[in-house]
Design a protein around this motif. Structure first.
Motif, short mmCIF file in Angstrom:
data_model
loop_
_atom_site.label_atom_id
_atom_site.label_comp_id
_atom_site.label_asym_id
_atom_site.label_seq_id
_atom_site.Cartn_x
_atom_site.Cartn_y
_atom_site.Cartn_z
N ALA A 135 0.86 -1.18 0.00
CA ALA A 135 0.00 0.00 0.00
C ALA A 135 0.90 1.23 0.00
N THR A 136 0.55 2.23 -0.81
CA THR A 136 1.38 3.43 -0.90
C THR A 136 0.57 4.67 -0.55
N LEU A 137 1.21 5.59 0.16
CA LEU A 137 0.63 6.89 0.48
C LEU A 137 1.66 7.95 0.14
N THR A 138 1.26 8.89 -0.73
CA THR A 138 2.17 9.94 -1.20
C THR A 138 1.69 11.29 -0.68
N PHE A 139 2.64 12.10 -0.20
CA PHE A 139 2.28 13.38 0.41
C PHE A 139 3.48 14.32 0.39
N LYS A 140 3.21 15.59 0.66
CA LYS A 140 4.27 16.59 0.77
C LYS A 140 4.56 16.78 2.25
N ASP A 141 5.78 16.46 2.65
CA ASP A 141 6.17 16.62 4.04
C ASP A 141 6.35 18.10 4.36
N PRO A 142 5.77 18.58 5.47
CA PRO A 142 5.95 20.00 5.83
C PRO A 142 7.42 20.31 6.14
N ALA A 143 7.91 21.39 5.59
CA ALA A 143 9.32 21.76 5.75
C ALA A 143 9.58 22.34 7.13
N LYS A 144 10.76 22.05 7.65
CA LYS A 144 11.28 22.61 8.89
C LYS A 144 10.41 22.27 10.11
N ILE A 145 9.68 21.16 10.01
CA ILE A 145 8.90 20.64 11.13
C ILE A 145 9.20 19.15 11.23
N SER A 146 9.53 18.68 12.40
CA SER A 146 9.77 17.25 12.57
C SER A 146 8.43 16.51 12.57
N ASN A 147 8.30 15.51 11.70
CA ASN A 147 7.06 14.76 11.58
C ASN A 147 7.33 13.27 11.75
N TYR A 148 6.36 12.61 12.40
CA TYR A 148 6.52 11.20 12.73
C TYR A 148 5.22 10.47 12.42
N TYR A 149 5.35 9.26 11.87
CA TYR A 149 4.19 8.54 11.37
C TYR A 149 4.23 7.08 11.84
N ILE A 150 3.06 6.59 12.26
CA ILE A 150 2.90 5.18 12.61
C ILE A 150 1.80 4.61 11.72
N TYR A 151 2.03 3.39 11.21
CA TYR A 151 1.04 2.73 10.36
C TYR A 151 0.63 1.39 10.98
N GLY A 189 10.44 18.29 4.13
CA GLY A 189 10.00 19.24 3.12
C GLY A 189 9.86 18.69 1.72
N LEU A 190 10.07 17.39 1.54
CA LEU A 190 10.03 16.80 0.21
C LEU A 190 8.72 16.06 -0.06
N LYS A 191 8.49 15.73 -1.32
CA LYS A 191 7.39 14.83 -1.66
C LYS A 191 7.83 13.42 -1.31
N VAL A 192 6.99 12.71 -0.56
CA VAL A 192 7.38 11.43 0.02
C VAL A 192 6.33 10.38 -0.31
N THR A 193 6.77 9.16 -0.55
CA THR A 193 5.87 8.01 -0.65
C THR A 193 6.27 6.99 0.40
N HIS A 194 5.31 6.60 1.24
CA HIS A 194 5.53 5.53 2.20
C HIS A 194 4.95 4.24 1.64
N TYR A 195 5.71 3.17 1.76
CA TYR A 195 5.33 1.85 1.26
C TYR A 195 5.02 0.97 2.47
N ILE A 196 3.78 0.48 2.57
CA ILE A 196 3.31 -0.20 3.76
C ILE A 196 2.93 -1.64 3.43
N SER A 197 3.45 -2.58 4.21
CA SER A 197 3.07 -3.99 4.06
C SER A 197 2.93 -4.60 5.44
N ASP A 198 2.29 -5.75 5.50
CA ASP A 198 2.14 -6.46 6.76
C ASP A 198 3.44 -7.15 7.12
N LEU A 199 3.77 -7.18 8.41
CA LEU A 199 5.03 -7.78 8.85
C LEU A 199 4.99 -9.30 8.85
#
Length: 260
Positions: A145-161, A183-193
């Protein structure tokens, strides 16, 4: 994570430039400790916190619910949300929806012992697009599963799936930060462990925007499970030597289907 999954992730790090770098407790000889699982979010008015005690490794269950605790959460505007016991160690508040930007303090008392933590709830980072990615690795096809987004610049961001497959239970899938792609365009790739995704599978991805302490807990958990060493307890963000974690997160769900 087994050796096959570790190999998959290693290959992905080479192939995907935007990628970044069931709680197992080591209880063989450990004395019983209080375990607090407190994942609150803005997805519902109903919030649940579980309070339990760790027990022996060879017992039928790995923890037992505590029913005589006092549990509450207080925000930085002095609102107090008392949680009421229901069953199996679960304490419930049925009209509490956290608000991004506020700071929340957890207080739990078990047999006169106090346990506390605090968390500032992050805002949600919007997703621009979702999809399914198909990768051929070591001669086999894998789906993500993929989720693509623009990461906010100069802010530390953390994600749990977390991930549910075909209406199964949600399981932890991944912890990521913007350490290398701020601050970049990012794609997270998610799979079951534990289970490979297959054609026809319906998946639900829950994406939590969390604070650094919650990310650190789950990142340590996933790193422990990737290594060959016996998994240990991730460092809790709760005081008084408790196990578990406290998090107040912004959350959204994404439903995807693999293939037709």
């Amino acid at each position: 994570m087994n050796a096959r999954q570790s190999s998959i992730l290693s290959c992905l790090l080479l192939l995907i430039s935007s990628c970044e770098e069931k709680m197992d407790l080591d209880l063989h000889k450990a004395a019983a400790r209080v375990v607090i699982d407190a994942q609150l979010s803005d997805a519902s008015l109903v919030q649940r916190i579980r309070v339990s005690r760790s027990v022996g490794f060879n017992d039928l269950v790995n923890n037992s619910g505590v029913k005589d605790a006092t549990v509450s959460v207080k925000d930085n505007e002095n609102r107090i949300y008392p949680f009421q016991y229901e069953k199996d160690g679960y304490y419930i508040h049925r009209s509490f929806k956290p608000v991004a930007g506020r700071t929340y303090a957890l207080n739990v008392t078990v047999q006169k012992q106090q346990y506390s933590s605090s968390c500032q709830m992050p805002g949600y980072v919007a997703v621009d697009s979702t999809g399914i990615s198909e990768k051929s690795l070591t001669g086999k096809t894998y789906f993500f599963a993929t989720l693509t987004f623009k990461d906010p610049a100069k802010i530390s961001n953390y994600y749990i799936y977390t991930l549910s497959i075909n209406n199964g239970p949600f399981r932890f899938a991944d912890a990521q930060s913007d350490q290398f792609n701020d601050g970049l365009k990012v794609t997270h790739y998610i799979s079951d462990l534990e289970t490979d995704l297959s054609q026809g599978d319906e998946v639900i991805v829950r994406r939590y925007c969390v604070d650094e302490k919650a990310y650190r807990y789950w990142n340590e958990y996933q790193n422990n499970n990737v290594s060959n060493a016996a998994p240990g307890n991730p460092r809790s963000n709760i005081s008084n030597n408790a196990l578990g974690y406290f998090s107040v997160a912004s959350l959204k769900e994404y439903k995807l289907k693999i293939g037709r």
